[in-house]
Motif scaffolding. Structure first.
Motif, PDB file in Angstrom:
ATOM      1  N   GLN A 129      -6.230   8.101   6.251  1.00 54.66           N
ATOM      2  CA  GLN A 129      -4.558   7.529   6.237  1.00 54.66           C
ATOM      3  C   GLN A 129      -3.971   7.651   4.800  1.00 54.66           C
ATOM      4  OE1 GLN A 129      -3.410   6.020   8.570  1.00 54.66           O
ATOM      5  NE2 GLN A 129      -5.284   6.193  10.144  1.00 54.66           N
ATOM      6  N   LEU A 130      -4.313   7.200   3.994  1.00 52.47           N
ATOM      7  CA  LEU A 130      -3.123   7.618   2.700  1.00 52.47           C
ATOM      8  C   LEU A 130      -3.263   8.516   2.279  1.00 52.47           C
ATOM      9  CD1 LEU A 130      -5.145   5.256  -0.229  1.00 52.47           C
ATOM     10  CD2 LEU A 130      -3.220   4.913   1.676  1.00 52.47           C
ATOM     11  N   ASP A 131      -3.673  10.314   2.507  1.00 52.37           N
ATOM     12  CA  ASP A 131      -3.520  11.114   2.647  1.00 52.37           C
ATOM     13  C   ASP A 131      -2.886  11.391   3.391  1.00 52.37           C
ATOM     14  OD1 ASP A 131      -5.254  11.959   0.421  1.00 52.37           O
ATOM     15  OD2 ASP A 131      -6.681  12.655   1.585  1.00 52.37           O
ATOM     16  N   GLN A 132      -2.510  11.101   4.487  1.00 56.74           N
ATOM     17  CA  GLN A 132      -2.060  11.378   5.566  1.00 56.74           C
ATOM     18  C   GLN A 132       0.079  11.035   4.682  1.00 56.74           C
ATOM     19  OE1 GLN A 132      -3.359   9.917   9.470  1.00 56.74           O
ATOM     20  NE2 GLN A 132      -4.705  11.807   9.401  1.00 56.74           N
ATOM     21  N   GLU A 141       0.249  -2.015   9.237  1.00 57.75           N
ATOM     22  CA  GLU A 141      -0.247  -2.058  10.583  1.00 57.75           C
ATOM     23  C   GLU A 141      -1.738  -2.915  10.286  1.00 57.75           C
ATOM     24  OE1 GLU A 141      -0.716  -2.780  15.053  1.00 57.75           O
ATOM     25  OE2 GLU A 141       0.703  -1.397  14.026  1.00 57.75           O
ATOM     26  N   LEU A 142      -2.564  -1.042   9.731  1.00 61.66           N
ATOM     27  CA  LEU A 142      -3.644  -1.738   9.410  1.00 61.66           C
ATOM     28  C   LEU A 142      -4.603  -1.954   7.638  1.00 61.66           C
ATOM     29  CD1 LEU A 142      -4.670   2.732   9.977  1.00 61.66           C
ATOM     30  CD2 LEU A 142      -5.344   0.384  11.363  1.00 61.66           C
ATOM     31  N   ILE A 143      -2.843  -1.936   6.842  1.00 69.12           N
ATOM     32  CA  ILE A 143      -3.914  -3.156   5.704  1.00 69.12           C
ATOM     33  C   ILE A 143      -3.674  -4.804   6.116  1.00 69.12           C
ATOM     34  CG2 ILE A 143      -2.568  -3.325   3.584  1.00 69.12           C
ATOM     35  CD1 ILE A 143      -2.128  -0.489   3.295  1.00 69.12           C
ATOM     36  N   PHE A 144      -2.282  -4.917   7.422  1.00 68.59           N
ATOM     37  CA  PHE A 144      -2.473  -5.939   7.162  1.00 68.59           C
ATOM     38  C   PHE A 144      -4.242  -6.635   8.499  1.00 68.59           C
ATOM     39  CE2 PHE A 144      -1.418  -9.232  10.565  1.00 68.59           C
ATOM     40  CZ  PHE A 144      -0.784 -10.846   9.745  1.00 68.59           C
ATOM     41  N   ASN A 145      -4.120  -5.862   9.301  1.00 68.25           N
ATOM     42  CA  ASN A 145      -5.079  -5.660   9.899  1.00 68.25           C
ATOM     43  C   ASN A 145      -6.662  -6.277   8.708  1.00 68.25           C
ATOM     44  OD1 ASN A 145      -4.221  -6.707  12.551  1.00 68.25           O
ATOM     45  ND2 ASN A 145      -4.504  -4.532  12.931  1.00 68.25           N
ATOM     46  N   TYR A 146      -6.536  -5.390   8.156  1.00 70.26           N
ATOM     47  CA  TYR A 146      -7.561  -5.600   6.697  1.00 70.26           C
ATOM     48  C   TYR A 146      -7.462  -6.455   6.324  1.00 70.26           C
ATOM     49  CZ  TYR A 146     -10.827  -4.013   3.555  1.00 70.26           C
ATOM     50  OH  TYR A 146     -12.184  -3.493   2.668  1.00 70.26           O
ATOM     51  N   CYS A 147      -6.416  -6.715   5.771  1.00 71.43           N
ATOM     52  CA  CYS A 147      -6.105  -8.703   4.620  1.00 71.43           C
ATOM     53  C   CYS A 147      -6.385  -9.593   5.330  1.00 71.43           C
ATOM     54  CB  CYS A 147      -4.285  -8.451   4.554  1.00 71.43           C
ATOM     55  SG  CYS A 147      -4.544  -6.977   2.819  1.00 71.43           S
ATOM     56  N   SER A 157      10.619  12.740   8.954  1.00 66.63           N
ATOM     57  CA  SER A 157      11.367  12.015  10.124  1.00 66.63           C
ATOM     58  C   SER A 157      10.400  11.540  10.577  1.00 66.63           C
ATOM     59  CB  SER A 157      11.393  13.980  11.265  1.00 66.63           C
ATOM     60  OG  SER A 157       9.912  14.357  11.182  1.00 66.63           O
ATOM     61  N   LYS A 158       9.028  11.530  10.397  1.00 67.44           N
ATOM     62  CA  LYS A 158       7.944  10.852  10.486  1.00 67.44           C
ATOM     63  C   LYS A 158       7.348   9.392  10.197  1.00 67.44           C
ATOM     64  CE  LYS A 158       6.249  14.199  14.510  1.00 67.44           C
ATOM     65  NZ  LYS A 158       4.975  14.817  14.634  1.00 67.44           N
ATOM     66  N   PHE A 159       8.413   9.060   8.930  1.00 67.15           N
ATOM     67  CA  PHE A 159       7.727   8.165   7.961  1.00 67.15           C
ATOM     68  C   PHE A 159       8.242   6.891   8.277  1.00 67.15           C
ATOM     69  CE2 PHE A 159       8.877   5.728   3.635  1.00 67.15           C
ATOM     70  CZ  PHE A 159       8.086   6.022   3.266  1.00 67.15           C
ATOM     71  N   THR A 160       9.340   6.535   9.293  1.00 65.16           N
ATOM     72  CA  THR A 160       9.114   4.983   9.266  1.00 65.16           C
ATOM     73  C   THR A 160       7.802   5.236  10.230  1.00 65.16           C
ATOM     74  OG1 THR A 160      11.484   5.320   9.132  1.00 65.16           O
ATOM     75  CG2 THR A 160      10.891   4.079  10.576  1.00 65.16           C
ATOM     76  N   GLU A 161       7.568   5.648  11.072  1.00 62.19           N
ATOM     77  CA  GLU A 161       6.219   5.632  12.153  1.00 62.19           C
ATOM     78  C   GLU A 161       5.545   5.348  11.312  1.00 62.19           C
ATOM     79  OE1 GLU A 161       4.037   7.949  15.946  1.00 62.19           O
ATOM     80  OE2 GLU A 161       5.922   8.247  14.884  1.00 62.19           O
ATOM     81  N   LYS A 162       4.943   6.255  10.414  1.00 59.36           N
ATOM     82  CA  LYS A 162       3.307   6.395  10.169  1.00 59.36           C
ATOM     83  C   LYS A 162       3.934   5.275   9.107  1.00 59.36           C
ATOM     84  CE  LYS A 162      -0.060   8.340   8.268  1.00 59.36           C
ATOM     85  NZ  LYS A 162      -1.654   8.005   9.277  1.00 59.36           N
ATOM     86  N   THR A 163       5.137   4.717   8.614  1.00 60.31           N
ATOM     87  CA  THR A 163       5.148   2.994   7.227  1.00 60.31           C
ATOM     88  C   THR A 163       4.347   2.518   8.734  1.00 60.31           C
ATOM     89  OG1 THR A 163       6.633   4.159   6.090  1.00 60.31           O
ATOM     90  CG2 THR A 163       5.900   1.927   5.857  1.00 60.31           C
ATOM     91  N   PHE A 164       4.741   1.989   9.056  1.00 57.17           N
ATOM     92  CA  PHE A 164       4.656   0.905  10.124  1.00 57.17           C
ATOM     93  C   PHE A 164       2.805   0.962  10.296  1.00 57.17           C
ATOM     94  CE2 PHE A 164       8.708  -0.067  11.159  1.00 57.17           C
ATOM     95  CZ  PHE A 164       9.025  -1.416  10.612  1.00 57.17           C
ATOM     96  N   THR A 165       2.457   2.008  11.585  1.00 56.02           N
ATOM     97  CA  THR A 165       0.544   2.729  11.413  1.00 56.02           C
ATOM     98  C   THR A 165      -0.284   1.690   9.690  1.00 56.02           C
ATOM     99  OG1 THR A 165       1.510   4.204  13.328  1.00 56.02           O
ATOM    100  CG2 THR A 165      -0.640   4.018  11.923  1.00 56.02           C
ATOM    101  N   LEU A 166       0.461   2.558   9.233  1.00 61.05           N
ATOM    102  CA  LEU A 166      -0.330   2.708   8.100  1.00 61.05           C
ATOM    103  C   LEU A 166      -0.007   1.469   7.455  1.00 61.05           C
ATOM    104  CD1 LEU A 166      -1.741   2.836   5.639  1.00 61.05           C
ATOM    105  CD2 LEU A 166       0.046   3.719   3.929  1.00 61.05           C
ATOM    106  N   HIS A 221       5.280   6.817  -3.042  1.00 66.48           N
ATOM    107  CA  HIS A 221       4.988   5.264  -4.493  1.00 66.48           C
ATOM    108  C   HIS A 221       5.013   4.380  -4.474  1.00 66.48           C
ATOM    109  CE1 HIS A 221       4.199   9.867  -5.753  1.00 66.48           C
ATOM    110  NE2 HIS A 221       2.790   9.409  -5.729  1.00 66.48           N
ATOM    111  N   SER A 222       6.416   3.613  -4.541  1.00 66.12           N
ATOM    112  CA  SER A 222       6.260   3.110  -3.865  1.00 66.12           C
ATOM    113  C   SER A 222       5.875   1.213  -2.935  1.00 66.12           C
ATOM    114  CB  SER A 222       8.123   1.959  -3.930  1.00 66.12           C
ATOM    115  OG  SER A 222       8.952   2.873  -5.301  1.00 66.12           O
ATOM    116  N   PHE A 223       6.289   1.759  -1.909  1.00 66.08           N
ATOM    117  CA  PHE A 223       5.720   1.512  -0.639  1.00 66.08           C
ATOM    118  C   PHE A 223       3.794   1.137  -1.257  1.00 66.08           C
ATOM    119  CE2 PHE A 223       9.182   2.398   1.921  1.00 66.08           C
ATOM    120  CZ  PHE A 223       9.032   1.187   2.900  1.00 66.08           C
TER     121      PHE A 223
END
Length: 750
Positions: free
Chosen positions: A610-613, A631-637, A620-629, A583-585
């Motif tokens: 994306q948000l549901d995922q 990057e999408l937000i960075f490009n969208y901005c 175990s996959k939180f770090t990878e998914k955080t970077f993926t999300l 929730h903080s992220f």
């Protein structure tokens, strides 16, 4: 008997001459003052006319040129420019991109054509044309392009050329040619075609007047093919590059010459036939004829009555009291009545002069709102000297706004989405109307727009609770009627010369915009939020948002990786802590979107899963998914980084106030806003006539004085806090602005 009559006629003649002289003087004064007011009113009307039309034309030119700069970054245009020969795939891609980009600019009244000249093709949103056919379609002569190229060979100061009226067959269009040069490639030419009705006024306030767009020739005019007076051209050549001239009388015309702030070699000229003194005199005479004649008749009647009254004692002496005293009293009373009537009429004439003057003053007061906005904006940004403030307080009728001022900053989100569905609302007017209803028409506030999203309301001697209630009422009404998301920040009380500190307080409160549940934030509310335990500091989140704004993905990745290492990679969090961290992220990512004019709902519509995922991903996959999300937000901005802003100067000033306590440079600002350093420097100079470095140093010195007044800091500590790494440099700057060294200043406080 003859002696009596001659004496009587002489007295009558003397009184009539006095009456005529008095009437002539009074009428001359009335006529002259009326002429002065009429001339001042005409001059003010013409000045407003050229200011409004030249500013509007500059706005259209600036929008068109910023669109050209935006189009220059299109990948399809880059591919087309680097291609050899005629590559129809690149041409088709460029055509489709132009068609998409221009959909939002059609209502602004311009079209765009692009060519390299080497392939004899012009690419537009309407299709491709040969250069000859395209020029014929625009109605301009081919020599116009040749002339522009020749001027470039002669090292023309500007790379933008506007086709003159003499070389255009179509008076309804104004064509501007812009060239971009690359030493390794052929020049690229942009044809910006604008409707003349969008640049030139449809009507003029004077049927004999004409409005011109002029470079080295006439580009366009309200009356087509109307030539300029050679005397005006000679006056333009002798002018300074940035000098504007108003109310210049040349022959039978009065002229106003203003330089364009958007196109360097463009000049706006308004030439109007002077209203002759005879014409004005005739208009005044029509209204003053009857009062003047009435005044003259009453004056002559009064002179006759005065003559008879003065002659009566002599007649009484000669006739040895043969006449009755009653008739003498009646005549005296009659003369007094005429005199009273004459004085009443003089008073009525003077009241008419005051009435005309009052009407003119009302027209002048109509523009005082803009002067007051400029006054408060300079005071808030800290660039107004105390002497300048004192001089303008009385002139702008703002004496009451000297102390006990409380600022409320209203920040609106969702304006870009709202503009797509309805016309732009005048939020300043709406805020003013609603607060006026709440305050009962009391003039104890002023609404100041900072930019299209931020509005500052300055209250005088109003309690924090009253301001809070007013802000809550305004927010509830606006959010209900316009579906905007508004947050209000309320400062403590300050004096007029301390409004810069008030702005600093409001910007600090805005950091907690999304962390607080309330829509109205004060320093008291934020105290509780500052003590809240975070997974990572608020400063870390601010840095991440700044990296997104400045399009720096590398530093953003580095900061995000550091946060993940501290909270996830070093020790696996519990399910509850992992949920809180998600929730903080998510809150941080939402602020990144909001800081770039976008919302989380808009992002979810484009990336629905994306948000549901992200919320369901295991540790175990939180770090990878955080970077993926991220990057999408960075490009969208950053995909619309080149969108046009109507408040760039205000955004830059706010950015300076937020970051002046570090080694801030023009390079940092230019990089943050994706602008060139020269453009940023010119924008600051033209907006409020300041020097960037002097402005930053003045903010550092103000902050240093506040820290010294607290009595808890040493000189080298204050130097580090305000962003001066070298203590000697800080001492030199402080002494330059205050007149004494920091040590002497601290001693004076003791």
């Amino acid at each position: 008997m003859m002696v009596k009559r001659k004496f009587l006629y002489k007295m009558l003649t003397l009184f009539v001459v006095i009456v005529l002289l008095y009437s002539a003087i009074t009428s001359s004064i009335i006529f002259y003052k009326s002429y002065e007011m009429s001339d001042a009113q005409n001059n003010h009307s013409r000045l407003l006319y050229i200011d409004q039309n030249s500013n509007y034309a500059d706005f259209k030119f600036r929008i068109a040129m910023e669109f050209v700069y935006k189009a220059s970054t299109l990948q399809s245009l880059i591919d087309y420019r680097y291609s050899d020969g005629t590559n129809y795939l690149y041409i088709a891609n460029l055509y489709n991109d132009l068609l998409d980009q221009l959909q939002g600019f059609g209502q602004l009244g311009f079209t765009l054509g692009i060519t390299k000249l080497t392939d004899n093709l012009v690419i537009t949103a309407a299709g491709t044309f040969s250069i000859k056919d395209y020029l014929n379609e625009l109605g301009i002569q081919a020599e116009a392009l040749d002339r522009f190229r020749n001027l470039q060979d002669e090292s023309l100061a500007s790379n933008t050329y506007i086709v003159p009226q003499a070389m255009s067959k179509s008076p309804g269009k104004i064509v501007m040619i812009h060239q971009t040069v690359n030493s390794k490639l052929d020049p690229l030419y942009f044809f910006i075609v604008m409707d003349s009705v969008s640049l030139l006024p449809r009507t003029v306030d004077n049927p004999q007047g004409n409005f011109y767009l002029y470079t080295d020739e006439i580009v366009g005019s309200y009356l087509h093919n109307e030539e300029l007076d050679p005397a005006i051209l000679a006056r333009i050549e002798s002018m300074n590059e940035r000098e504007d001239l108003n109310h210049v009388r040349l022959g039978s015309t009065v002229n106003y010459i203003h330089h364009s702030k958007a196109i360097p070699n463009l000049t706006y000229i308004y030439s109007s036939e002077m209203t002759s003194f005879g014409a004005i005199f005739r208009e005044i005479w029509k209204t003053a004829l009857f009062p003047s004649m009435l005044l003259l008749v009453f004056g002559i009647a009064l002179a006759y009555m005065a003559t008879r009254s003065s002659y009566k004692p002599i007649r009484q002496l000669l006739q040895f009291l043969d006449e009755h005293r009653g008739s003498n009293a009646a005549v005296s009373n009659d003369g007094h009545a005429h005199q009273t009537h004459e004085l009443a009429y003089i008073q009525s004439s003077i009241e008419q002069v005051y009435s005309i003057n009052h009407a003119l003053q009302n027209k002048l007061d109509h523009s005082i709102v803009h002067l007051r906005e400029d006054f408060f904006r300079k005071a808030i940004y800290g660039i107004a000297s105390e002497e300048w403030i004192r001089e303008n307080l009385s002139a702008l009728q703002l004496e009451r706004f000297q102390d006990e001022l409380r600022l409320a900053l209203l920040e609106c989100e969702g304006m870009d989405t709202l503009h797509k569905t309805m016309p732009v609302p005048n939020l300043s007017f709406l805020f003013d109307t609603m607060i006026k209803e709440l305050r009962g028409d009391r003039e104890d506030y002023f609404v100041l727009p900072l930019d299209k999203n931020k509005y500052c309301i300055i209250f005088h001697r109003v309690s924090s609770e009253d301001v809070k209630q007013a802000a809550e009422s305004v927010i509830a009404t606006i959010e209900k009627d316009l579906s905007l998301d508004i947050t209000a920040y309320i400062s403590e009380t300050y004096r007029l010369d301390e409004l810069t500190s008030a702005l600093q307080e409001l910007l600090r409160l805005s950091n907690y915009q999304y962390a607080a549940a309330s829509k109205v934030l004060t320093s008291e509310c934020v105290k509780d939020l500052e003590e809240t335990v975070w997974h990572y500091p608020l400063e870390t989140e601010t840095c991440l948002i700044n990296y997104v704004n400045s399009n720096d993905l590398g530093k953003a990745y580095e900061l995000l990786r550091d946060v993940l290492d501290k909270n996830v990679n070093h020790s696996a969090p519990s399910p509850a802590n992992l949920s809180n961290l998600k929730h903080s992220f998510l809150t941080t990512f939402k602020r990144c979107l909001n800081a770039n004019g976008k919302t989380l709902n808009q992002f979810v519509r484009e990336y629905p899963d994306q948000l549901d995922q992200f919320m369901e991903v295991p540790v175990s996959k939180f770090t990878e998914k955080t970077f993926t999300l991220f990057e999408l937000i960075f490009n969208y901005c950053n995909k619309d980084k080149f969108s046009l802003e109507s408040s760039t100067a205000s955004q830059i000033f706010i950015y300076i106030h937020q970051h002046f306590d570090r080694d801030l440079s023009l390079t940092d600002i230019a990089s943050h806003f994706n602008l060139s350093e020269s453009y940023v420097s010119k924008l600051l100079k033209n907006s409020l006539d300041i020097n960037f470095k002097q402005y930053v140093n003045s903010l550092k010195v103000k902050r240093a004085k506040e820290l010294f007044n607290q009595g808890n800091y040493k000189v080298h500590e204050v130097a580090a806090i305000v962003g001066c790494n070298n203590t000697n440099t800080f001492i030199r700057i402080f002494k330059q602005y205050i007149g004494v060294s920091p040590g002497e200043y601290v001693k004076s406080l003791g």
